[in-house]
Structures are given as structure tokens and as C-alpha cells.
Write an enzyme that holds these catalytic residues in place. Structure first.
Site, short mmCIF file in Angstrom:
data_model
loop_
_atom_site.label_atom_id
_atom_site.label_comp_id
_atom_site.label_asym_id
_atom_site.label_seq_id
_atom_site.Cartn_x
_atom_site.Cartn_y
_atom_site.Cartn_z
N ARG A 145 0.89 -1.16 0.00
CA ARG A 145 0.00 0.00 0.00
C ARG A 145 0.93 1.21 0.00
O ARG A 145 1.84 1.29 0.82
CB ARG A 145 -0.94 -0.08 1.20
CG ARG A 145 -1.86 -1.30 1.03
CD ARG A 145 -3.02 -1.31 1.95
NE ARG A 145 -4.05 -2.23 1.46
CZ ARG A 145 -4.25 -3.46 1.93
NH1 ARG A 145 -3.52 -3.94 2.90
NH2 ARG A 145 -5.21 -4.22 1.43
N THR A 185 -8.83 -9.39 -6.07
CA THR A 185 -9.11 -9.29 -4.63
C THR A 185 -9.95 -10.48 -4.22
O THR A 185 -10.86 -10.88 -4.96
CB THR A 185 -9.85 -7.98 -4.25
OG1 THR A 185 -10.36 -8.12 -2.91
CG2 THR A 185 -11.01 -7.65 -5.16
N ASP A 224 -12.09 -10.48 -2.07
CA ASP A 224 -13.37 -10.02 -1.51
C ASP A 224 -14.56 -10.01 -2.49
O ASP A 224 -15.69 -9.85 -2.06
CB ASP A 224 -13.21 -8.60 -0.94
CG ASP A 224 -12.42 -8.60 0.36
OD1 ASP A 224 -12.20 -9.68 0.92
OD2 ASP A 224 -12.03 -7.51 0.81
N ASP A 270 -15.49 -7.70 -4.32
CA ASP A 270 -16.24 -6.46 -4.07
C ASP A 270 -15.98 -5.38 -5.13
O ASP A 270 -16.04 -4.19 -4.82
CB ASP A 270 -15.95 -5.93 -2.66
CG ASP A 270 -14.48 -5.58 -2.47
OD1 ASP A 270 -13.65 -5.97 -3.32
OD2 ASP A 270 -14.16 -4.91 -1.48
N ARG A 290 -13.75 -6.88 4.82
CA ARG A 290 -13.91 -5.70 5.69
C ARG A 290 -15.19 -4.96 5.33
O ARG A 290 -15.91 -4.50 6.20
CB ARG A 290 -12.69 -4.79 5.54
CG ARG A 290 -12.57 -3.75 6.64
CD ARG A 290 -11.29 -2.97 6.51
NE ARG A 290 -10.11 -3.76 6.85
CZ ARG A 290 -8.88 -3.50 6.40
NH1 ARG A 290 -8.67 -2.48 5.62
NH2 ARG A 290 -7.86 -4.25 6.76
P1 ADP Z 1 -7.14 -2.32 -3.17
O1 ADP Z 1 -6.54 -2.04 -4.49
O2 ADP Z 1 -7.07 -3.78 -2.81
O3 ADP Z 1 -8.53 -1.72 -3.02
P2 ADP Z 1 -6.05 -0.22 -1.47
O4 ADP Z 1 -7.36 0.51 -1.32
O5 ADP Z 1 -5.24 -0.39 -0.24
O6 ADP Z 1 -6.21 -1.67 -2.06
O7 ADP Z 1 -5.21 0.56 -2.57
C1 ADP Z 1 -3.95 0.09 -2.96
C2 ADP Z 1 -3.06 1.26 -3.34
O8 ADP Z 1 -3.63 1.96 -4.45
C3 ADP Z 1 -2.90 2.33 -2.27
O9 ADP Z 1 -1.94 2.01 -1.30
C4 ADP Z 1 -2.44 3.50 -3.10
O10 ADP Z 1 -1.08 3.38 -3.45
C5 ADP Z 1 -3.29 3.33 -4.37
N1 ADP Z 1 -4.52 4.14 -4.25
C6 ADP Z 1 -5.62 3.88 -3.53
N2 ADP Z 1 -6.52 4.86 -3.63
C7 ADP Z 1 -5.96 5.82 -4.41
C8 ADP Z 1 -6.37 7.12 -4.88
N3 ADP Z 1 -7.55 7.64 -4.55
N4 ADP Z 1 -5.51 7.78 -5.66
C9 ADP Z 1 -4.31 7.29 -6.01
N5 ADP Z 1 -3.86 6.07 -5.59
C10 ADP Z 1 -4.66 5.35 -4.81
O1 F6P Z 2 -7.76 -8.30 0.29
C1 F6P Z 2 -8.93 -7.86 0.92
C2 F6P Z 2 -8.79 -8.07 2.40
O2 F6P Z 2 -8.48 -9.40 2.57
C3 F6P Z 2 -9.99 -7.69 3.23
O3 F6P Z 2 -10.98 -8.65 3.29
C4 F6P Z 2 -9.33 -7.45 4.54
O4 F6P Z 2 -10.10 -6.62 5.34
C5 F6P Z 2 -8.06 -6.78 4.15
O5 F6P Z 2 -7.75 -7.29 2.89
C6 F6P Z 2 -6.95 -6.98 5.14
O6 F6P Z 2 -5.78 -6.52 4.57
P1 F6P Z 2 -4.40 -6.32 5.32
O7 F6P Z 2 -4.43 -7.08 6.59
O8 F6P Z 2 -3.40 -6.81 4.36
O9 F6P Z 2 -4.30 -4.86 5.56
#
Ligand code: ADP
Ligand code: F6P
Length: 323
Positions: free
Chosen positions: A76, A129, A131, A133, A175
């Protein structure tokens, strides 16, 4: 198919999911087959910002289709949330000659991809993912493996729960989404499934359901709780206190994110990775690959991010009828 693309990058971002390696492998091998050079970016957007980028060959992805996790690792990246980080990301793409980028991840990762696309980098999102979702697609890479992993764990919990005539509260991942919980509930024969989309019933309602099940002759009880509902330990204590039925909570946690991907995950991941490369070859940008009605399709990222997804009401109803 016209091929305007010389070099593409691929990264995995957000939570990892079984099948991500199959998607990376497909990006690399389909890319090479289309005459494109493929660069692997380590640790999501972090690797893009730090220049942790290397060329991937067909051999770089040998022996990976069956592996869990992601060979590119994931992260992240908070810096990427800021416009300066995004601009640096676009600059780094130019430094490495990357004129198309495949981002494998969830909604958050797609938002990052959208920002890069606005800065002139052709990006394609691939839904990865556990999830399930992501609203625009009926499938996200990792879901099938995660559900099967959780189901196998629940089978084992059921054995000991039956021996001791206990109530077992099993907390699964999700989550903000209850798909893993709902699918586990139906496939494992749970008495109750608690998911964020439906809100948390009161302890009294939960206990009433257990007592009704006891009344119809059940001797052990499985309650599946999605992570977004939480409070499993507390719930187990309350149930034991009020009903006298011995109760235990198990939080399955991150074991659901690992393991060798199922065939379903390997195939969707391979097809989605391939589709992402072919979209770039067609000159498309700012798109997300999706699986809809048995077809691999694509949506504009913004359109995809604006979509909302609801839990299948009929599935939820049936999960409550199978007790
Ligand atoms: P996922 O892709 O599984 O939903 P995250 O929400 O943690 O996981 O997002 C992963 C990464 O994508 C973040 O750590 C960040 O680097 C990037 N990211 C998330 N939201 C934004 C945003 N609004 N603008 C730019 N980069 C983003
Ligand atoms: O990848 C999705 C997920 O598994 C969610 O269901 C969970 O809440 C989250 O990631 C936990 O992520 P981490 O513990 O890596 O922050």
C-alpha cells in the site's frame, strides 16, 4: 490487431490474492507473443516510485501459475495518494519507456491507475481481490480459492464442534463485503451468516436463532461472521453466557489470502491478464477488465468505480432457508 505499444509494465497492488501470479504470467507471455517488452514493477506503486522495475521474460514467470501470493509482491503506497506521487509515477513510466501499464488489484489500485491515465499513461485494471467487491465484474481473482480455503477450515471446525455439541463462530475476511461469508455460509451449512451489507442483528436475535435451531434438534451451530461485522470473541462469550451452549470463536484471518490458486482462479486470471494486454494493443486506456455474463469485457475506469454492487438477495434468503 494494430500494435502501437512497445513496452508495458505490470504491477500488483493492495491486498494480494491467489491467482495474481497467473495474471502476471499471462500479461508477460501474451505481451511477448504480441511483440511487446514487459517490465515487472515490484511492490505496487512503491516500486514505480523507487524504480524497482525489471524486464520480465517468459522464463521469469515459469513455475508460477500454481503459486499463491504475488511474485511482484504488493504494497500500500501512501505517497501515491498525493498528486506529487502520481506525477512522479507517470514520470517514472516515461523513464522506463513504459507506454502501457497493467494494474492488478482492487478498487483503490484502480483509482491510482485512473490518476496515471489522466497523466498520459495508458492503464488497464485487472480485478484482483479475494473479496469479490468490485462492482463492474462478476468475478475477482482470488475469490474462489479464498472461499475454498475458508470452507475447508470450517469443515474442520465443524468436526470438533459436533463432537463437543458447541456453537462455533467463524470470522472470515471481508472488511466491507460479505461475499466470502455468504458463500462460506451456504457451502458449509451455517446456521447464520452475518454480513456488513445486512448490518449486525442484535445479540438477542442471534441467540433466538440458535435456540430455534436447538429446538428443532440441532446439536451444534456454525455462525459465519464477516470481518466487517467483527466482535466474534465477544459474541461467543455472550452466547455461552445466555444459552449455556459452549461457544468458541475462530478468526480465520490471512490464511484465506494464501495458497495455491484453484483452477477457476488460474483461468480467470490468465484470461483477464491476456485481455488487459490486448486492450493496450488496441490502443485502449483507462479501462478495467471485467467478467460479465460469461464474457471478458471492459469498462471505463471511472464508470467502473462509480458502479455499486449489492449482495444477491436471493442467495442471502436461501442461506437462511438451508438450516
Ligand atoms: P485495493 O486495491 O485492494 O482496493 P487499497 O485501497 O489499499 O487496495 O489501494 C492500494 C493502493 O492503491 C494504495 O496504497 C495507493 O497506493 C493506491 N490508491 C488507492 N486509492 C488511491 C487514490 N484515490 N488515488 C491514487 N492512488 C490510490
Ligand atoms: O484483500 C482484501 C482483504 O483481505 C480484506 O478482506 C481485509 O479486510 C483486508 O484485505 C486486510 O488486509 P491487510 O491485513 O493486508 O491490511
Amino acid at each position: 490487431m494494430s500494435n502501437k505499444v512497445g513496452t508495458i509494465g505490470v504491477l500488483t497492488s493492495g491486498g494480494d490474492a491467489p491467482g495474481m501470479n497467473a495474471a502476471i504470467r499471462a500479461v508477460v507471455r501474451v505481451g511477448l507473443a504480441r511483440g511487446i517488452k514487459v517490465m515487472g514493477i515490484q511492490k505496487g506503486y512503491n516500486g514505480l516510485l523507487t524504480g524497482d522495475v525489471r524486464e520480465l521474460t517468459a522464463r521469469s514467470v515459469s513455475d508460477t501459475v500454481q503459486r499463491g501470493g504475488t511474485i511482484l509482491q504488493t504494497a500500500r503506497c501512501l505517497e501515491f495518494l498525493k498528486p506529487e506521487g502520481q506525477q512522479r509515477g507517470a514520470e517514472m513510466c516515461r523513464v522506463f519507456g513504459i507506454d502501457g501499464l497493467v494494474v492488478i488489484g482492487g478498487d483503490g489500485s484502480f483509482q491510482g491507475a485512473e490518476k496515471l491515465a489522466n497523466l498520459g499513461i495508458n492503464t488497464i485494471g485487472v480485478p484482483g481481490t479475494i473479496d469479490l467487491d468490485i462492482a463492474c465484474t462478476e468475478y475477482t481473482i482470488g475469490f474462489d480459492t479464498a472461499v475454498n480455503t475458508a470452507m475447508e477450515a470450517i469443515n474442520k471446525i465443524r468436526d470438533t464442534s459436533t463432537s463437543h455439541e458447541r456453537c462455533s463462530i467463524v470470522e472470515v475476511m471481508g472488511r466491507n463485503a460479505g461475499y466470502i461469508a455468504l458463500w462460506c455460509g451456504i457451502s458449509s451449512g451455517a446456521e447464520l451468516v452475518l454480513i456488513p451489507e445486512k448490518g449486525r442483528p442484535s445479540d438477542e436475535e442471534i441467540i433466538k436463532t440458535i435456540l430455534q435451531n436447538k429446538h428443532i434438534g440441532k446439536k451444534n451451530f456454525i455462525i459465519i461472521v464477516a470481518e466487517g461485522i467483527g466482535g466474534s470473541e465477544k459474541l461467543a462469550k455472550k452466547i455461552q453466557e445466555i444459552t449455556g451452549i459452549e461457544s468458541r470463536a475462530t478468526i480465520l484471518g490471512h490464511l484465506q489470502r494464501g495458497g495455491s490458486p484453484s483452477a477457476v482462479d488460474r483461468i480467470h486470471a490468465s484470461m483477464m491478464g491476456a485481455k488487459a494486454v490486448d486492450l493496450l494493443c488496441e490502443g485502449k486506456a483507462k479501462r478495467v477488465v471485467a467478467y460479465v455474463g460469461g464474457q471478458y469485457v471492459d469498462y471505463d475506469i471511472n464508470e467502473a468505480l462509480a458502479m455499486t454492487k449489492n449482495i444477491d438477495e436471493y442467495m442471502y434468503e436461501v442461506s437462511n432457508l438451508l438450516v
